[in-house]
Scaffold this motif. Structure first.
Motif, PDB file in Angstrom:
ATOM      1  N   GLY A  27       0.976  -1.242   0.383  1.00 53.56           N
ATOM      2  CA  GLY A  27       0.573   0.307  -0.257  1.00 53.56           C
ATOM      3  C   GLY A  27       0.717   1.175   0.047  1.00 53.56           C
ATOM      4  O   GLY A  27       2.022   1.172   0.121  1.00 53.56           O
ATOM      5  N   LEU A  28       0.429   1.836   0.449  1.00 52.58           N
ATOM      6  CA  LEU A  28       0.984   3.419   0.372  1.00 52.58           C
ATOM      7  C   LEU A  28       2.036   3.300   1.479  1.00 52.58           C
ATOM      8  O   LEU A  28       2.919   4.526   1.077  1.00 52.58           O
ATOM      9  CB  LEU A  28       0.291   4.204   1.218  1.00 52.58           C
ATOM     10  N   GLY A  29       2.325   3.041   2.408  1.00 48.70           N
ATOM     11  CA  GLY A  29       2.811   2.756   3.345  1.00 48.70           C
ATOM     12  C   GLY A  29       4.349   2.040   2.955  1.00 48.70           C
ATOM     13  O   GLY A  29       5.410   2.756   3.198  1.00 48.70           O
ATOM     14  N   ASN A  30       4.530   1.320   2.006  1.00 49.88           N
ATOM     15  CA  ASN A  30       5.793   0.696   0.935  1.00 49.88           C
ATOM     16  C   ASN A  30       6.175   1.948   0.415  1.00 49.88           C
ATOM     17  O   ASN A  30       7.142   1.880   0.529  1.00 49.88           O
ATOM     18  CB  ASN A  30       5.062  -0.306   0.390  1.00 49.88           C
ATOM     19  N   ILE A  31       6.071   2.522  -0.303  1.00 44.02           N
ATOM     20  CA  ILE A  31       6.162   3.529  -1.340  1.00 44.02           C
ATOM     21  C   ILE A  31       6.868   4.806  -0.961  1.00 44.02           C
ATOM     22  O   ILE A  31       7.903   4.699  -0.854  1.00 44.02           O
ATOM     23  CB  ILE A  31       5.367   4.072  -2.083  1.00 44.02           C
ATOM     24  N   TRP A  32       6.147   5.483   0.483  1.00 47.24           N
ATOM     25  CA  TRP A  32       6.243   7.050   0.604  1.00 47.24           C
ATOM     26  C   TRP A  32       6.809   6.679   2.458  1.00 47.24           C
ATOM     27  O   TRP A  32       7.483   7.483   2.603  1.00 47.24           O
ATOM     28  CB  TRP A  32       5.316   7.755   0.527  1.00 47.24           C
ATOM     29  N   ARG A  33       6.496   5.649   2.881  1.00 43.85           N
ATOM     30  CA  ARG A  33       7.457   5.140   4.504  1.00 43.85           C
ATOM     31  C   ARG A  33       8.027   4.277   4.638  1.00 43.85           C
ATOM     32  O   ARG A  33       9.061   4.773   5.600  1.00 43.85           O
ATOM     33  CB  ARG A  33       5.572   4.536   5.339  1.00 43.85           C
ATOM     34  N   PHE A  34       8.208   3.337   4.351  1.00 44.76           N
ATOM     35  CA  PHE A  34       9.824   2.598   4.115  1.00 44.76           C
ATOM     36  C   PHE A  34      11.353   3.714   3.839  1.00 44.76           C
ATOM     37  O   PHE A  34      11.839   3.552   4.595  1.00 44.76           O
ATOM     38  CB  PHE A  34       9.919   1.357   3.303  1.00 44.76           C
ATOM     39  N   PRO A  35      10.979   3.998   2.388  1.00 42.55           N
ATOM     40  CA  PRO A  35      12.219   4.404   2.303  1.00 42.55           C
ATOM     41  C   PRO A  35      12.702   5.517   3.766  1.00 42.55           C
ATOM     42  O   PRO A  35      14.412   5.808   3.610  1.00 42.55           O
ATOM     43  CB  PRO A  35      11.632   5.012   0.665  1.00 42.55           C
ATOM     44  N   GLY A  36      12.029   6.014   3.873  1.00 43.40           N
ATOM     45  CA  GLY A  36      12.695   7.544   4.279  1.00 43.40           C
ATOM     46  C   GLY A  36      13.059   6.830   5.843  1.00 43.40           C
ATOM     47  O   GLY A  36      13.959   7.373   6.826  1.00 43.40           O
ATOM     48  N   VAL A  37      12.247   5.685   6.455  1.00 45.93           N
ATOM     49  CA  VAL A  37      12.607   5.236   7.873  1.00 45.93           C
ATOM     50  C   VAL A  37      13.415   4.115   7.984  1.00 45.93           C
ATOM     51  O   VAL A  37      14.303   4.350   8.859  1.00 45.93           O
ATOM     52  CB  VAL A  37      11.631   4.435   8.234  1.00 45.93           C
ATOM     53  N   ALA A  38      14.163   3.903   6.788  1.00 40.90           N
ATOM     54  CA  ALA A  38      15.819   2.194   6.574  1.00 40.90           C
ATOM     55  C   ALA A  38      16.627   4.490   6.426  1.00 40.90           C
ATOM     56  O   ALA A  38      17.315   3.514   7.361  1.00 40.90           O
ATOM     57  CB  ALA A  38      15.072   2.115   4.979  1.00 40.90           C
ATOM     58  N   TYR A  39      16.289   5.121   5.549  1.00 39.43           N
ATOM     59  CA  TYR A  39      16.695   6.004   5.599  1.00 39.43           C
ATOM     60  C   TYR A  39      17.339   6.770   6.889  1.00 39.43           C
ATOM     61  O   TYR A  39      18.866   6.656   7.241  1.00 39.43           O
ATOM     62  CB  TYR A  39      17.258   7.537   4.772  1.00 39.43           C
ATOM     63  N   THR A  40      16.516   6.685   7.696  1.00 44.16           N
ATOM     64  CA  THR A  40      16.880   7.230   9.159  1.00 44.16           C
ATOM     65  C   THR A  40      16.914   6.597  10.260  1.00 44.16           C
ATOM     66  O   THR A  40      17.064   6.996  12.000  1.00 44.16           O
ATOM     67  CB  THR A  40      15.734   7.941   9.113  1.00 44.16           C
ATOM     68  N   ASN A  41      17.530   5.436   9.979  1.00 46.40           N
ATOM     69  CA  ASN A  41      17.524   4.596  10.681  1.00 46.40           C
ATOM     70  C   ASN A  41      18.501   3.665  10.803  1.00 46.40           C
ATOM     71  O   ASN A  41      18.140   2.253  11.137  1.00 46.40           O
ATOM     72  CB  ASN A  41      16.088   3.651  11.129  1.00 46.40           C
TER      73      ASN A  41
END
Length: 527
Positions: free
Chosen positions: A38-52
């Motif tokens: 869903g939407l979280g795969n595209i707009w949430r995961f990349p940012g979460v991975a990058y900042t963590n």
């Protein structure tokens, strides 16, 4: 001519209608993957991975997938398949004291779908905007001329606005008509056919998009920024909590979706196999999305002559509707890239959107003893109205932000904790559910480890997240101040609790308790 029964005659017992089924294992698998992606795969995961931790984030991420995501997914599958009903019916069959938990999940889904539809509507509109880059050189037009976002007060508090946003109305109507018609057509003719069409298109289009992004100047810098590991991040408990949170939310577990979908499976279904495939397919798409997003961000940094770390808006609404439009305006072949991105974004949202509606419609249909088309209209009409009133106005983005945070981080997490403890500890149903998973699947791999994860590990980990988030929201607030956050955050949770109580107290019009689960002893002999 048929006469009415006399006063002394026994009234016929109403019978529950025969339950729909998926056409087969593949249809269910595509629907499950479509819901998870869903939407979280595209707009949430990349940012979460990058900042963590970048590349190092994959260690807690995979750990979370294996230790929490897949086990809870199996729990949802086992509950839905064994007790064969909507969330309220399933939990009532587990224990008459647990029906309320099913309704709690149903109304969580109800409010999620009211704002989820709006995000999909934005994506649909931007698919058309991409054809001629209608935003011009001003990608920030999304917040200004498109959704007409109202200004915050000097104290940083938004005020609710009743003013509708004209540009959102038409795509939002399209989203709701699509959702209601699809669910009204039934599981095999509606949900399954939609996923059989959209999921392959989504994958093909997104692979093309990622391939184009990898060829952009600066793409390598973006990938280095995403995947270069920061090993020191592994010692930070917040990184691990972020990984568990990402897996938890992206798999659509714990709030009725996978439970409801599994209830439409045939008696003999490979639950363990399909669950594993669905979980890893979802995570694979997240990683693919990360590659595409950060290749694109690398190009943007290259054009601006800055480092990837200096860019703003690398996740969420800003990433999708301001950063990507900026890139689309600057890159060769930008309009085609934009159409691919926003069309993929829209399809990912639509497949998840219909799964959320299905949870609510199925519960209402069973409780009121009405057919699915009528139940879909009963739940879809007021939900669509709330979409326009709460999230289709100039204060809609603020409202969406607050409702999403409270419903997901408190409501969904709390629901899963209670589900694991209620089923595993209070009702002591994990042993029969474990046996059920093994007997209907192709291999017997579910052991005592699964029971320990559900009854101990998941409540402990998610309980830590829940307490931290609850305390933070209660003491420091979420992102805004004043009554706005109280009304649309805590107030929304209170509303969910109230309607949960009302729905639980309403009588069933069909004998939902007269249900016999699959005979495991007989199945054992056959196997």
């Amino acid at each position: 001519m048929t006469s009415s029964p006399g006063a002394g005659q026994a009234q016929p017992t109403p019978q529950a209608p025969k339950r729909e089924q998926w056409s087969g294992q593949v249809g269910f698998l595509m629907a499950a993957i479509g819901s998870a992606i869903g939407l979280g795969n595209i707009w949430r995961f990349p940012g979460v991975a990058y900042t963590n931790g970048g590349g190092a984030f994959m260690i807690p991420y995979i750990t979370a997938l294996v230790c929490v995501g897949i086990p809870v997914l199996f729990l949802d599958y086992a509950l839905g398949h064994r007790f064969r009903g909507s969330a309220p019916a399933v939990f009532r069959r587990v224990s008459t004291k647990l029906e309320w938990l099913g309704w709690f999940q149903v109304f969580i889904c109800f409010f999620i779908m009211t704002y989820y539809a709006v995000i999909v509507a934005w994506a649909l509109r931007y698919t058309l905007f991409s054809v001629n880059t209608a935003w011009g050189d001003n990608a920030a037009a999304f917040f200004g001329s498109y959704i007409e976002l109202a200004d915050l007060s000097t104290s940083g508090t938004p005020a609710y606005s009743i003013v509708p946003v004209a540009g959102v109305i038409i795509p939002l109507v399209i989203v709701w008509v699509f959702g209601i018609v699809t669910i009204a057509r039934g599981v095999s003719n509606g949900v399954e056919k939609a996923n059989r069409l959209f999921l392959p298109l989504l994958v093909i289009m997104f692979v093309v998009l990622v391939g184009r992004a990898l060829l952009l100047p600066g793409a390598t810098d973006g990938l280095n920024a995403l995947f270069t590991p920061d090993w020191s991040a592994l010692s930070d408990h917040r990184v691990w909590m972020a990984a568990f949170g990402q897996i938890f939310f992206s798999l659509s577990v714990g709030f009725g979706i996978m439970l409801t979908y599994a209830s439409y499976l045939k008696r003999r279904s490979n639950l363990v196999g399909t669950g594993t495939v669905a979980a890893f397919a979802n995570s694979s798409f997240e990683i693919l999305a990360g590659i595409g997003v950060f290749s694109t961000l690398g190009f943007m940094a290259h054009v601006q002559g800055v480092g990837v770390g200096d860019l703003e808006d690398i996740s969420g609404v800003g990433l999708s509707f301001t950063t990507f439009p900026t890139v689309i305006s600057q890159m060769p072949g930008g309009p085609l890239f934009g159409v691919l991105f926003f069309a993929s974004f829209s399809m990912a949202g639509l497949t998840s959107f219909i799964s959320i509606i299905q949870v609510v419609a199925a519960a209402v249909a069973e409780k009121l003893d009405v057919d699915i088309p009528r139940a879909t209209v009963i739940v879809g009409a007021p939900a669509a109205l709330l979409s326009f009133i709460l999230f289709g106005t100039s204060s809609g983005l603020y409202t969406l932000d607050v409702v999403d945070a409270f419903i997901n981080n408190i409501g969904v997490v709390g629901s899963t904790i209670i589900m694991c403890l209620a089923v595993g500890v209070a009702a002591r149903q994990l042993r029969p559910l474990q046996r059920h998973l093994n007997l209907v699947s192709e291999s017997r791999v579910i052991g005592a480890w699964w029971r320990a994860i559900i009854a101990i590990v998941v409540p402990a980990l998610l309980g830590t997240m829940f307490v931290q988030t609850f305390w933070s929201y209660a003491t420091d607030g979420y992102a805004y101040s004043g009554a706005f956050e109280t009304i649309f955050g805590w107030g929304m949770l209170l509303l969910v609790a109230v309607v949960t109580a009302v729905a639980t107290l309403m009588p069933w019009r069909v004998p939902v308790d007269e249900f016999t689960p699959l005979d495991l002893d007989a199945l054992e002999e056959v196997k």
